[in-house]
Write a protein that holds these residues in place. Structure first.
Motif, PDB file in Angstrom:
ATOM      1  N   LEU A  73     -29.514 -16.711 -82.425  1.00 13.90           N
ATOM      2  CA  LEU A  73     -30.628 -16.365 -83.303  1.00 13.90           C
ATOM      3  C   LEU A  73     -31.467 -15.227 -82.739  1.00 13.90           C
ATOM      4  N   ARG A  74     -31.630 -15.204 -81.432  1.00 16.17           N
ATOM      5  CA  ARG A  74     -32.443 -14.141 -80.831  1.00 16.17           C
ATOM      6  C   ARG A  74     -31.888 -12.762 -81.181  1.00 16.17           C
ATOM      7  N   VAL A  75     -30.577 -12.671 -81.301  1.00 14.23           N
ATOM      8  CA  VAL A  75     -29.945 -11.388 -81.611  1.00 14.23           C
ATOM      9  C   VAL A  75     -29.700 -11.220 -83.101  1.00 14.23           C
ATOM     10  N   ALA A  76     -29.334 -12.292 -83.790  1.00  9.66           N
ATOM     11  CA  ALA A  76     -28.795 -12.183 -85.146  1.00  9.66           C
ATOM     12  C   ALA A  76     -29.837 -11.926 -86.226  1.00  9.66           C
ATOM     13  N   ILE A  77     -31.052 -12.414 -86.060  1.00  8.92           N
ATOM     14  CA  ILE A  77     -32.000 -12.383 -87.185  1.00  8.92           C
ATOM     15  C   ILE A  77     -32.240 -10.971 -87.718  1.00  8.92           C
ATOM     16  N   GLY A 114     -19.849  -8.271 -85.668  1.00  3.97           N
ATOM     17  CA  GLY A 114     -19.355  -7.549 -84.503  1.00  3.97           C
ATOM     18  C   GLY A 114     -20.486  -6.963 -83.655  1.00  3.97           C
ATOM     19  N   ARG A 115     -21.504  -6.449 -84.302  1.00  2.83           N
ATOM     20  CA  ARG A 115     -22.625  -5.880 -83.546  1.00  2.83           C
ATOM     21  C   ARG A 115     -23.437  -6.965 -82.842  1.00  2.83           C
ATOM     22  N   ILE A 116     -23.583  -8.105 -83.515  1.00  8.05           N
ATOM     23  CA  ILE A 116     -24.249  -9.229 -82.870  1.00  8.05           C
ATOM     24  C   ILE A 116     -23.480  -9.654 -81.620  1.00  8.05           C
ATOM     25  N   ALA A 117     -22.158  -9.724 -81.749  1.00  9.28           N
ATOM     26  CA  ALA A 117     -21.320 -10.113 -80.608  1.00  9.28           C
ATOM     27  C   ALA A 117     -21.450  -9.112 -79.470  1.00  9.28           C
ATOM     28  N   GLU A 118     -21.525  -7.828 -79.786  1.00  7.52           N
ATOM     29  CA  GLU A 118     -21.652  -6.806 -78.752  1.00  7.52           C
ATOM     30  C   GLU A 118     -22.970  -6.969 -77.999  1.00  7.52           C
ATOM     31  N   GLU A 119     -24.054  -7.223 -78.715  1.00  5.82           N
ATOM     32  CA  GLU A 119     -25.351  -7.412 -78.058  1.00  5.82           C
ATOM     33  C   GLU A 119     -25.350  -8.662 -77.186  1.00  5.82           C
ATOM     34  N   LEU A 120     -24.748  -9.736 -77.691  1.00  9.08           N
ATOM     35  CA  LEU A 120     -24.692 -10.962 -76.900  1.00  9.08           C
ATOM     36  C   LEU A 120     -23.864 -10.767 -75.634  1.00  9.08           C
ATOM     37  N   VAL A 143     -16.175 -18.518 -80.344  1.00 11.26           N
ATOM     38  CA  VAL A 143     -17.170 -17.878 -81.193  1.00 11.26           C
ATOM     39  C   VAL A 143     -18.554 -18.432 -80.889  1.00 11.26           C
ATOM     40  N   TRP A 144     -19.559 -17.589 -81.068  1.00 13.53           N
ATOM     41  CA  TRP A 144     -20.943 -18.043 -81.009  1.00 13.53           C
ATOM     42  C   TRP A 144     -21.288 -18.860 -82.245  1.00 13.53           C
ATOM     43  N   GLY A 145     -20.641 -18.516 -83.337  1.00 12.15           N
ATOM     44  CA  GLY A 145     -20.914 -19.166 -84.602  1.00 12.15           C
ATOM     45  C   GLY A 145     -20.366 -18.323 -85.736  1.00 12.15           C
ATOM     46  N   ALA A 146     -20.928 -18.505 -86.915  1.00 16.79           N
ATOM     47  CA  ALA A 146     -20.487 -17.756 -88.095  1.00 16.79           C
ATOM     48  C   ALA A 146     -21.682 -17.113 -88.774  1.00 16.79           C
ATOM     49  N   LEU A 147     -21.436 -15.975 -89.369  1.00 15.36           N
ATOM     50  CA  LEU A 147     -22.424 -15.257 -90.169  1.00 15.36           C
ATOM     51  C   LEU A 147     -21.914 -15.230 -91.599  1.00 15.36           C
ATOM     52  N   SER A 148     -22.750 -15.648 -92.546  1.00 13.05           N
ATOM     53  CA  SER A 148     -22.303 -15.758 -93.941  1.00 13.05           C
ATOM     54  C   SER A 148     -23.307 -15.128 -94.890  1.00 13.05           C
ATOM     55  N   VAL A 149     -22.794 -14.557 -95.955  1.00 18.79           N
ATOM     56  CA  VAL A 149     -23.605 -14.140 -97.103  1.00 18.79           C
ATOM     57  C   VAL A 149     -23.240 -15.060 -98.262  1.00 18.79           C
TER      58      VAL A 149
END
Length: 252
Positions: free
Chosen positions: A83-87, A243-249, A213-219
Motif C-alpha cells: 500500500l505504501r507504494v501502490a496507492i 510492474g512499476r509498483i513491483a520495481e519500486e518495492l 507476488v506482493w498481491g494483485a492490482l485490479s480495475v
C-alpha cells in the motif's frame, strides 16, 4: 509450567478465530465449549481480552471483537509495503480509466482486498477490506493463485475440490494446473461476472523477484460498460502500473 502457559496463551488467542461473518458475537459459554476448556477458564480468557480491547461486551451477555482491532488495522495499513507504494498508482489508474481500483493479497490461507480507490461511479462491491474472498472466482484470486509453485497450488486443489467443481474450474489436477499456468504466462486475467454478476475486473499480479507476488492490482468495471471499454488498453494500464509498483518495492 512454561508449556502450560504457552498452551493457555495459544488457546486464548484462538478465541479471536471463533468470530466470523456467521458468528459476529459469542457468549463465554460458547467460547469455553468450542475451545474445550472449563467455563471458569473461558471467562478468564474473555475478561483478559476485554481488558486488552480485543473483545467488547455486546447485548445479552455476549461478546464481539473489540475496538483495539480497529486501531491495529490502522497500523497494518501504515506498515503494508504494497500500500505504501501502490496507492499513488491506484489513484492514477482511477483518473485514467474512471473505474475503481483495488489491491488484494494472500494472507495465510485467505485472499483479502486491502485497499480501494473509487472511480467516478463507484461500484457496489460485496467484498471489501477484511472480508475473505472466494479463492477461485474473480480476477485478483486468479492472478495470485497463478503465482503459486505447483506444490502449493496442489495443496489448495486437494483441499477445495468441491468448491473448484462448483465454480466450474477443471477438476483434474493436470488440467487445473494448466489453467493457472496459462494465466501466469498471460500476466493478467479478465473476469466477467465471476464473483458478482454485475461486475468485471482486469487484474494483474504485482510480482516479486523470487517468483511470488506482493498481491494483485485490479480495475473493476460494470458489466454493461465492458462492451464499450477498450479492454486491451485497460489491461495494458493495469500491467504497467503493477510492474512499476513491483520495481519500486524491489528498489526498497
Amino acid at each position: 509450567m512454561e508449556e502450560k502457559s504457552a498452551t493457555s496463551l495459544e488457546r486464548m488467542l484462538r478465541v479471536l478465530d471463533l468470530f466470523d461473518e456467521d458468528n459476529l458475537t459469542r457468549s463465554a459459554e460458547e467460547i469455553a465449549s468450542l475451545l474445550d476448556v472449563s467455563l471458569p477458564t473461558g471467562y478468564r480468557y474473555v475478561k483478559t481480552l476485554v481488558e486488552s480491547g480485543l473483545l467488547q461486551r455486546a447485548a445479552d451477555s455476549r461478546y464481539a471483537l473489540g475496538p483495539r482491532i480497529v486501531v491495529l488495522d490502522y497500523y497494518i495499513r501504515r506498515a503494508d509495503p504494497l500500500l505504501r507504494v501502490a496507492i499513488p498508482y491506484m489513484v492514477d489508474l482511477v483518473e485514467r480509466t474512471g473505474f475503481d481500483c483495488v489491491t488484494s493479497a494472500w494472507f495465510g490461507s485467505q485472499i483479502l482486498d486491502t485497499h480501494r480507490e473509487m472511480g467516478k461511479a463507484p461500484a457496489t462491491l460485496a467484498y471489501g477490506r477484511g472480508r475473505p474472498r472466494p479463492l477461485f472466482s474473480g480476477g485478483a484470486p486468479k492472478v495470485i493463485l497463478a503465482s503459486f509453485p505447483p506444490a502449493q497450488l496442489r495443496r489448495l486443489f486437494d483441499a477445495h475440490r468441491d468448491e473448484i467443481a462448483r465454480v466450474g474450474l477443471p477438476t483434474e489436477w493436470p488440467a487445473f494446473r494448466k489453467y493457472y499456468a496459462a494465466i501466469r504466462r498471460a500476466g493478467h486475467y479478465v473476469s466477467r461476472g465471476e464473483l458478482e454478476p454485475q461486475l468485471a475486473a482486469v487484474a494483474a499480479p504485482v510480482p516479486k523477484a523470487d517468483g511470488g507476488v506482493w498481491g494483485a492490482l485490479s480495475v473493476v468495471i460494470d458489466m454493461p460498460r465492458l462492451e464499450v471499454v477498450d479492454v486491451p488498453r485497460v489491461v495494458q494500464l493495469v500491467k504497467q502500473a503493477a510492474g512499476r509498483i513491483a520495481e519500486e518495492l524491489a528498489a526498497g
